[in-house]
Design an enzyme around this catalytic site. Sequence first.
Site, PDB file in Angstrom:
ATOM      1  N   CYS A  29       2.506   7.497   5.589  1.00 48.74           N
ATOM      2  CA  CYS A  29       1.349   8.196   5.011  1.00 48.74           C
ATOM      3  C   CYS A  29       0.026   7.585   5.493  1.00 48.74           C
ATOM      4  O   CYS A  29      -0.299   6.457   5.120  1.00 48.74           O
ATOM      5  CB  CYS A  29       1.454   8.126   3.496  1.00 48.74           C
ATOM      6  SG  CYS A  29      -0.024   8.616   2.605  1.00 48.74           S
ATOM      7  N   CYS A  32      -2.259   6.488   2.678  1.00 46.94           N
ATOM      8  CA  CYS A  32      -1.791   5.252   2.047  1.00 46.94           C
ATOM      9  C   CYS A  32      -2.268   4.036   2.843  1.00 46.94           C
ATOM     10  O   CYS A  32      -2.694   3.037   2.272  1.00 46.94           O
ATOM     11  CB  CYS A  32      -0.269   5.259   1.938  1.00 46.94           C
ATOM     12  SG  CYS A  32       0.379   6.616   0.933  1.00 46.94           S
TER      13      CYS A  32
END
Length: 107
Positions: A29, A32
């Site tokens: 991600c 993230c």
Amino acid sequence: MRTPSSLEEVAGLIETGQRLVFVFMASWCPDCHFIAPYLSEIEERFGSATFVELDRDAFMPLAKEWDIFGIPSVVVVENGREVGRLVNKLRKSKEEIIRFLEGLEEK
């Protein structure tokens, strides 16, 4: 930051009744990776809570149960119940997470 390896370990943390800040993330991600460098600073600022990082993919049953489909996402649990959530598919900023957690402290 705690990183449990099983659902049983997560359940054990919840049973303690303490304030837990669950941060759902994933290695693939990009959003993230954007917020990851700030998490230790955020954790320091809210030292009365225990921060718990969960790989959303490794904890998919829990993510489904808690409706975590966008990451990164933050769910706060205290006394065994959810007290707040910052869950959506948008990138989160350090400031946004801090404002969210500060808002929970005011309650």
